[in-house]
Design a protein around this motif. Structure first.
Motif, mmCIF file in Angstrom:
data_model
loop_
_atom_site.group_PDB
_atom_site.id
_atom_site.type_symbol
_atom_site.label_atom_id
_atom_site.label_comp_id
_atom_site.label_asym_id
_atom_site.label_seq_id
_atom_site.Cartn_x
_atom_site.Cartn_y
_atom_site.Cartn_z
ATOM 1 N N ILE A 1 0.834 -1.201 0.000
ATOM 2 C CA ILE A 1 0.000 0.000 0.000
ATOM 3 C C ILE A 1 0.866 1.247 0.000
ATOM 4 C CG2 ILE A 1 -1.617 1.375 1.386
ATOM 5 C CD1 ILE A 1 -2.947 -1.148 2.260
ATOM 6 N N ASN A 2 0.508 2.198 -0.860
ATOM 7 C CA ASN A 2 1.137 3.513 -0.873
ATOM 8 C C ASN A 2 0.236 4.444 -0.061
ATOM 9 O OD1 ASN A 2 2.884 5.586 -1.493
ATOM 10 N ND2 ASN A 2 1.915 6.058 -3.427
ATOM 11 N N LEU A 3 0.570 4.616 1.204
ATOM 12 C CA LEU A 3 -0.279 5.354 2.142
ATOM 13 C C LEU A 3 -0.013 6.857 2.042
ATOM 14 C CD1 LEU A 3 -2.356 5.005 4.455
ATOM 15 C CD2 LEU A 3 -0.420 5.051 6.041
ATOM 16 N N HIS A 4 -1.037 7.618 1.663
ATOM 17 C CA HIS A 4 -0.921 9.074 1.573
ATOM 18 C C HIS A 4 -1.260 9.703 2.927
ATOM 19 C CE1 HIS A 4 -0.819 9.498 -2.979
ATOM 20 N NE2 HIS A 4 -0.962 8.199 -2.769
ATOM 21 N N ILE A 5 -0.466 10.666 3.331
ATOM 22 C CA ILE A 5 -0.667 11.326 4.621
ATOM 23 C C ILE A 5 -1.313 12.693 4.400
ATOM 24 C CG2 ILE A 5 0.425 12.121 6.744
ATOM 25 C CD1 ILE A 5 0.550 9.082 6.249
ATOM 26 N N TYR A 6 -2.469 12.897 5.014
ATOM 27 C CA TYR A 6 -3.206 14.151 4.878
ATOM 28 C C TYR A 6 -3.118 14.969 6.166
ATOM 29 C CZ TYR A 6 -5.057 11.930 0.691
ATOM 30 O OH TYR A 6 -5.168 11.326 -0.533
ATOM 31 N N GLN A 7 -3.646 16.179 6.113
ATOM 32 C CA GLN A 7 -3.541 17.119 7.226
ATOM 33 C C GLN A 7 -4.156 16.554 8.508
ATOM 34 O OE1 GLN A 7 -5.400 20.878 6.437
ATOM 35 N NE2 GLN A 7 -4.648 21.844 8.305
ATOM 36 N N ASP A 8 -5.259 15.838 8.369
ATOM 37 C CA ASP A 8 -5.957 15.306 9.543
ATOM 38 C C ASP A 8 -5.417 13.961 10.005
ATOM 39 O OD1 ASP A 8 -7.617 17.520 9.392
ATOM 40 O OD2 ASP A 8 -9.083 16.491 8.106
ATOM 41 N N ASN B 1 3.606 14.413 12.403
ATOM 42 C CA ASN B 1 4.547 14.753 13.484
ATOM 43 C C ASN B 1 4.851 13.562 14.394
ATOM 44 O OD1 ASN B 1 4.726 17.469 12.628
ATOM 45 N ND2 ASN B 1 2.886 17.996 13.807
ATOM 46 N N ARG B 2 4.473 12.381 13.982
ATOM 47 C CA ARG B 2 4.816 11.173 14.726
ATOM 48 C C ARG B 2 5.734 10.310 13.867
ATOM 49 N NH1 ARG B 2 -0.232 7.954 16.446
ATOM 50 N NH2 ARG B 2 1.260 6.960 17.857
ATOM 51 N N THR B 3 6.379 9.350 14.479
ATOM 52 C CA THR B 3 7.217 8.404 13.742
ATOM 53 C C THR B 3 6.492 7.073 13.636
ATOM 54 O OG1 THR B 3 8.341 7.511 15.697
ATOM 55 C CG2 THR B 3 9.286 9.508 14.689
ATOM 56 N N GLY C 1 1.491 15.288 3.433
ATOM 57 C CA GLY C 1 1.925 15.170 2.042
ATOM 58 C C GLY C 1 2.868 14.016 1.791
ATOM 59 N N ASP C 2 3.353 13.371 2.851
ATOM 60 C CA ASP C 2 4.225 12.202 2.681
ATOM 61 C C ASP C 2 3.449 11.038 2.081
ATOM 62 O OD1 ASP C 2 6.325 13.580 3.729
ATOM 63 O OD2 ASP C 2 6.376 12.528 5.656
ATOM 64 N N GLN C 3 4.187 10.153 1.441
ATOM 65 C CA GLN C 3 3.638 8.879 0.982
ATOM 66 C C GLN C 3 4.516 7.778 1.554
ATOM 67 O OE1 GLN C 3 2.760 8.612 -3.275
ATOM 68 N NE2 GLN C 3 2.856 10.849 -3.404
ATOM 69 N N ILE C 4 3.893 6.827 2.228
ATOM 70 C CA ILE C 4 4.636 5.747 2.874
ATOM 71 C C ILE C 4 4.301 4.434 2.169
ATOM 72 C CG2 ILE C 4 5.176 4.597 5.044
ATOM 73 C CD1 ILE C 4 3.941 6.996 6.486
ATOM 74 N N GLN D 1 -8.829 5.294 5.878
ATOM 75 C CA GLN D 1 -10.156 5.883 5.691
ATOM 76 C C GLN D 1 -10.055 7.292 5.108
ATOM 77 O OE1 GLN D 1 -12.548 5.938 9.239
ATOM 78 N NE2 GLN D 1 -14.265 6.975 8.256
ATOM 79 N N LEU D 2 -9.092 8.075 5.616
ATOM 80 C CA LEU D 2 -8.872 9.422 5.073
ATOM 81 C C LEU D 2 -8.507 9.358 3.595
ATOM 82 C CD1 LEU D 2 -6.847 11.347 7.831
ATOM 83 C CD2 LEU D 2 -9.167 11.822 7.049
ATOM 84 N N MET D 3 -7.630 8.429 3.252
ATOM 85 C CA MET D 3 -7.183 8.306 1.867
ATOM 86 C C MET D 3 -8.354 7.923 0.962
ATOM 87 S SD MET D 3 -3.838 6.263 0.416
ATOM 88 C CE MET D 3 -4.458 4.609 0.748
ATOM 89 N N GLU D 4 -9.192 7.004 1.432
ATOM 90 C CA GLU D 4 -10.355 6.597 0.641
ATOM 91 C C GLU D 4 -11.325 7.760 0.449
ATOM 92 O OE1 GLU D 4 -13.920 3.237 0.745
ATOM 93 O OE2 GLU D 4 -12.332 3.238 2.263
ATOM 94 N N GLU D 5 -11.554 8.544 1.506
ATOM 95 C CA GLU D 5 -12.470 9.691 1.413
ATOM 96 C C GLU D 5 -11.939 10.744 0.445
ATOM 97 O OE1 GLU D 5 -12.848 11.006 5.410
ATOM 98 O OE2 GLU D 5 -14.210 9.380 6.010
#
Length: 234
Positions: free
Chosen positions: A150-157, A162-164, A201-204, A222-226
């Motif tokens: 999975i290419n997990l996209h990181i959004y503002q929410d 700010n976590r590892t 904005g990161d992608q993991i 869930q955020l990525m799907e929305e």
């Protein structure tokens, strides 16, 4: 003329089934194999995403090259045979011999002992000659049905901002969860991935069991799907 078309139809059918068997022996599903074989022979429909399973596999590429050439050759044969029939008559004997030869090849490939031999040959060739980078992602990572990439996209929410990854999934080793890299703009982070603070904005790129990733990153998935749904046209 009808006899010729019938015999040649049998030849084409046999060739299709032969290559379905060959593609299946390389690890491709039967239903995917049949569609791609017909697509390559007719020159239509080979632009689907499933075609990457052919293009990304060196053995399948060679089989595909023959099919494409066979399809073009078949069209030329049909046209020339119709022309010959109209002028000098049709040589049924030669066509029957060709059909018999193709059917014999098909019958031999249906034998379990032959299929096992070819499967071992294909796998041995892959191990000896093929670089890992040349193999499709599916053949490298997704060996088991429970695995996912999975290419997990990181959004503002996102809860990960700010976590590892060590903080988000402290027991990732026990969970069989692997972070392969973090893509941040044009930068690819491959060192100290688990200790790197995650930014919006990161992608993991994550690899592991579906249920583990779904549970560990449920909120972000869930955020990525929305967000993907918002981007789709109404």
């Amino acid at each position: 003329m009808l006899l010729f078309l019938l015999i040649y139809s049998v030849i084409v059918w046999a060739v299709i089934e032969i290559f379905v068997i060959l593609f299946r022996l390389t690890g491709l599903k039967v239903e995917v194999s049949r569609f791609q074989v017909i697509s390559m022979m007719t020159g239509t429909g080979f632009t689907t995403e499933e075609s990457e399973l052919i293009l990304g596999h060196p053995v399948r590429r060679k089989l595909g090259s023959f099919l494409i050439l066979f399809g073009a050759f078949s069209l030329a044969v049909i046209i020339s045979s119709i022309s010959q029939f109209l002028s000098n008559g049709l040589r049924t004997k030669e066509i029957l011999l060709a059909a018999a030869a193709v059917i014999v090849v098909f019958a031999v490939l249906k034998l379990d002992v032959v299929q096992r031999f070819l499967a071992r040959t294909f796998n041995r060739k892959m191990k000896q000659q093929i670089e890992l980078a040349d193999m499709p992602i599916r053949d490298v990572f997704l060996k088991n049905k429970d695995d996912t990439l999975i290419n997990l996209h990181i959004y503002q929410d996102s809860e990960l901002v700010n976590r590892t990854l060590n903080e988000a999934a402290a027991d990732h080793d026990e969970l069989e969860l692997v972070a392969l890299l973090i893509i941040r703009g044009k930068v690819r982070i491959v060192k100290h991935i688990y200790d790197t603070p995650i930014q919006e904005g990161d992608q993991i790129l994550l690899f592991g069991m579906k249920k583990v990733i779904s549970k560990t990153f449920a909120h972000d998935l869930q955020l990525m799907e929305e967000n993907h749904k918002k981007l789709q046209p109404a």
